[in-house]
Design a protein around this motif. Sequence first.
Motif, mmCIF file in Angstrom:
data_model
loop_
_atom_site.group_PDB
_atom_site.id
_atom_site.type_symbol
_atom_site.label_atom_id
_atom_site.label_comp_id
_atom_site.label_asym_id
_atom_site.label_seq_id
_atom_site.Cartn_x
_atom_site.Cartn_y
_atom_site.Cartn_z
ATOM 1 N N SER A 1 0.983 -1.045 -0.354
ATOM 2 C CA SER A 1 0.046 -0.097 -0.102
ATOM 3 C C SER A 1 0.915 1.104 0.082
ATOM 4 O O SER A 1 2.203 1.051 -0.162
ATOM 5 N N GLY A 2 -0.142 2.330 -0.471
ATOM 6 C CA GLY A 2 0.763 3.603 0.152
ATOM 7 C C GLY A 2 1.980 3.508 -0.788
ATOM 8 O O GLY A 2 1.046 4.121 -1.892
ATOM 9 N N GLU A 3 3.175 4.281 -1.010
ATOM 10 C CA GLU A 3 3.837 4.659 -2.014
ATOM 11 C C GLU A 3 4.408 4.113 -2.944
ATOM 12 O O GLU A 3 4.452 4.014 -3.813
ATOM 13 N N ASP B 1 1.737 3.234 -5.275
ATOM 14 C CA ASP B 1 2.099 3.637 -6.497
ATOM 15 C C ASP B 1 3.585 3.806 -7.495
ATOM 16 O O ASP B 1 2.880 3.726 -8.689
ATOM 17 N N ARG B 2 4.525 3.292 -7.045
ATOM 18 C CA ARG B 2 5.573 3.397 -7.037
ATOM 19 C C ARG B 2 5.676 2.220 -8.305
ATOM 20 O O ARG B 2 6.011 1.664 -9.227
ATOM 21 N N LEU B 3 4.883 1.011 -7.585
ATOM 22 C CA LEU B 3 4.920 0.023 -8.346
ATOM 23 C C LEU B 3 3.886 -0.227 -9.313
ATOM 24 O O LEU B 3 4.634 -0.556 -10.753
ATOM 25 N N ALA B 4 2.599 0.464 -9.322
ATOM 26 C CA ALA B 4 1.832 0.504 -10.746
ATOM 27 C C ALA B 4 2.022 1.670 -11.209
ATOM 28 O O ALA B 4 2.251 1.405 -12.483
ATOM 29 N N ALA B 5 3.112 3.244 -11.068
ATOM 30 C CA ALA B 5 3.532 3.246 -12.178
ATOM 31 C C ALA B 5 4.613 2.571 -12.995
ATOM 32 O O ALA B 5 4.194 3.014 -14.240
ATOM 33 N N LEU B 6 5.307 1.783 -12.329
ATOM 34 C CA LEU B 6 6.772 0.911 -12.934
ATOM 35 C C LEU B 6 5.414 -0.215 -14.002
ATOM 36 O O LEU B 6 5.500 0.617 -15.390
ATOM 37 N N ALA B 7 4.595 -0.575 -13.642
ATOM 38 C CA ALA B 7 4.348 -1.751 -14.264
ATOM 39 C C ALA B 7 3.667 -1.204 -15.725
ATOM 40 O O ALA B 7 3.097 -1.273 -16.952
ATOM 41 N N GLY B 8 2.869 0.200 -15.266
ATOM 42 C CA GLY B 8 2.005 1.362 -17.049
ATOM 43 C C GLY B 8 3.135 1.803 -17.439
ATOM 44 O O GLY B 8 2.482 1.866 -18.337
ATOM 45 N N THR B 9 4.042 1.325 -17.280
ATOM 46 C CA THR B 9 5.379 1.891 -18.051
ATOM 47 C C THR B 9 5.372 0.613 -19.551
ATOM 48 O O THR B 9 5.908 0.175 -20.956
ATOM 49 N N TRP C 1 -1.919 -9.728 -19.114
ATOM 50 C CA TRP C 1 -2.117 -9.733 -17.556
ATOM 51 C C TRP C 1 -1.662 -7.869 -17.345
ATOM 52 O O TRP C 1 -0.064 -8.367 -16.787
ATOM 53 N N VAL C 2 -1.471 -6.921 -17.512
ATOM 54 C CA VAL C 2 -0.559 -5.827 -16.781
ATOM 55 C C VAL C 2 -1.012 -5.748 -15.534
ATOM 56 O O VAL C 2 -2.147 -5.001 -15.907
ATOM 57 N N HIS C 3 -1.048 -5.772 -13.832
ATOM 58 C CA HIS C 3 -1.682 -5.657 -13.347
ATOM 59 C C HIS C 3 -1.702 -4.366 -12.470
ATOM 60 O O HIS C 3 -0.835 -3.415 -12.826
ATOM 61 N N GLU C 4 -2.962 -3.813 -12.189
ATOM 62 C CA GLU C 4 -3.313 -2.862 -11.564
ATOM 63 C C GLU C 4 -3.389 -2.485 -10.098
ATOM 64 O O GLU C 4 -2.909 -4.299 -9.389
ATOM 65 N N PRO C 5 -2.974 -1.336 -9.823
ATOM 66 C CA PRO C 5 -2.542 -1.288 -7.987
ATOM 67 C C PRO C 5 -2.982 -1.848 -7.129
ATOM 68 O O PRO C 5 -2.421 -2.787 -5.962
ATOM 69 N N ARG C 6 -4.361 -1.629 -6.893
ATOM 70 C CA ARG C 6 -5.310 -4.253 -5.546
ATOM 71 C C ARG C 6 -4.554 -4.730 -6.640
ATOM 72 O O ARG C 6 -5.017 -5.853 -5.278
ATOM 73 N N THR C 7 -4.319 -4.862 -7.565
ATOM 74 C CA THR C 7 -3.946 -7.180 -7.919
ATOM 75 C C THR C 7 -2.747 -7.292 -7.422
ATOM 76 O O THR C 7 -2.182 -8.216 -7.258
ATOM 77 N N LEU C 8 -1.716 -5.968 -7.224
ATOM 78 C CA LEU C 8 -0.531 -6.532 -6.545
ATOM 79 C C LEU C 8 -0.337 -6.891 -5.777
ATOM 80 O O LEU C 8 -0.288 -6.181 -4.298
ATOM 81 N N HIS C 9 0.359 -8.081 -5.617
ATOM 82 C CA HIS C 9 0.040 -8.988 -4.152
ATOM 83 C C HIS C 9 1.924 -9.321 -4.254
ATOM 84 O O HIS C 9 2.763 -9.995 -5.283
#
Length: 220
Positions: A42-44, A47-55, A62-70
């Motif tokens: 969670s938290g920052e 956010d950094r994980l999701a931003a990285l995945a988005g690139t 399946w490029v995972h969105e924030p609440r899918t990352l685990h």
Amino acid sequence: MSDFADFRARGRAALLAGRSTHDSPMVEGARRWGAGAVLRPSGEVLDRLAALAGTIEAPGHWVHEPRTLHVTLRSLEPYRDRIPADDPLRQVYRDALAEAAAGLEPARVRLAGVSPHPGGVLVCGHPENDTLVTLWKRFAHAMQSRGVRDLEHGRVRDRWYVSLVHFVKPLTDPGRIVEWCDAHADVDIGTAELDTAEIVQFVLAGTGIQVKALEEVRLA
């Protein structure tokens, strides 16, 4: 701490040799994507994980969105479409997880380095305390004592990670995925403090998956 250097080298070689794998759609009784025990950042850090995945340019996968990352603690069962609140196994999972988590502090995991592997792309996890390993051992014991069969067949989890991408069809340009991973091999996301362990269900949603929390236990 796991050494990911060999894991990364083998993953690169597999993709470049055309030996990628991919997940089939979720169907009743399938080996993959059944209920699992996970911890989600969670938290920052999230956010950094999701931003990285988005690139990552991986259309159709399946490029995972924030609440899918685990971080996966344990796979629990083959895929089921419905796991109601009164399901007997769900209640066993909840009780076993609560027993395993009792008295444990949040898990601290440094997320640093990207690696390809035959089925996708992940960020490497380096535990900074003993919580993950202790929780994994306790949960395995609690499940065994309740007579639940081991879907992982005695596998010892000694490598922790967060998957950014799962492949869902053959790769058309594996070199591009490897090139992206090489460019981010030394990325440092930061330390995730994982303070909640969950029993979750994976749900196919459009072009990706969602993670539905069924039960959760806070780490003190």
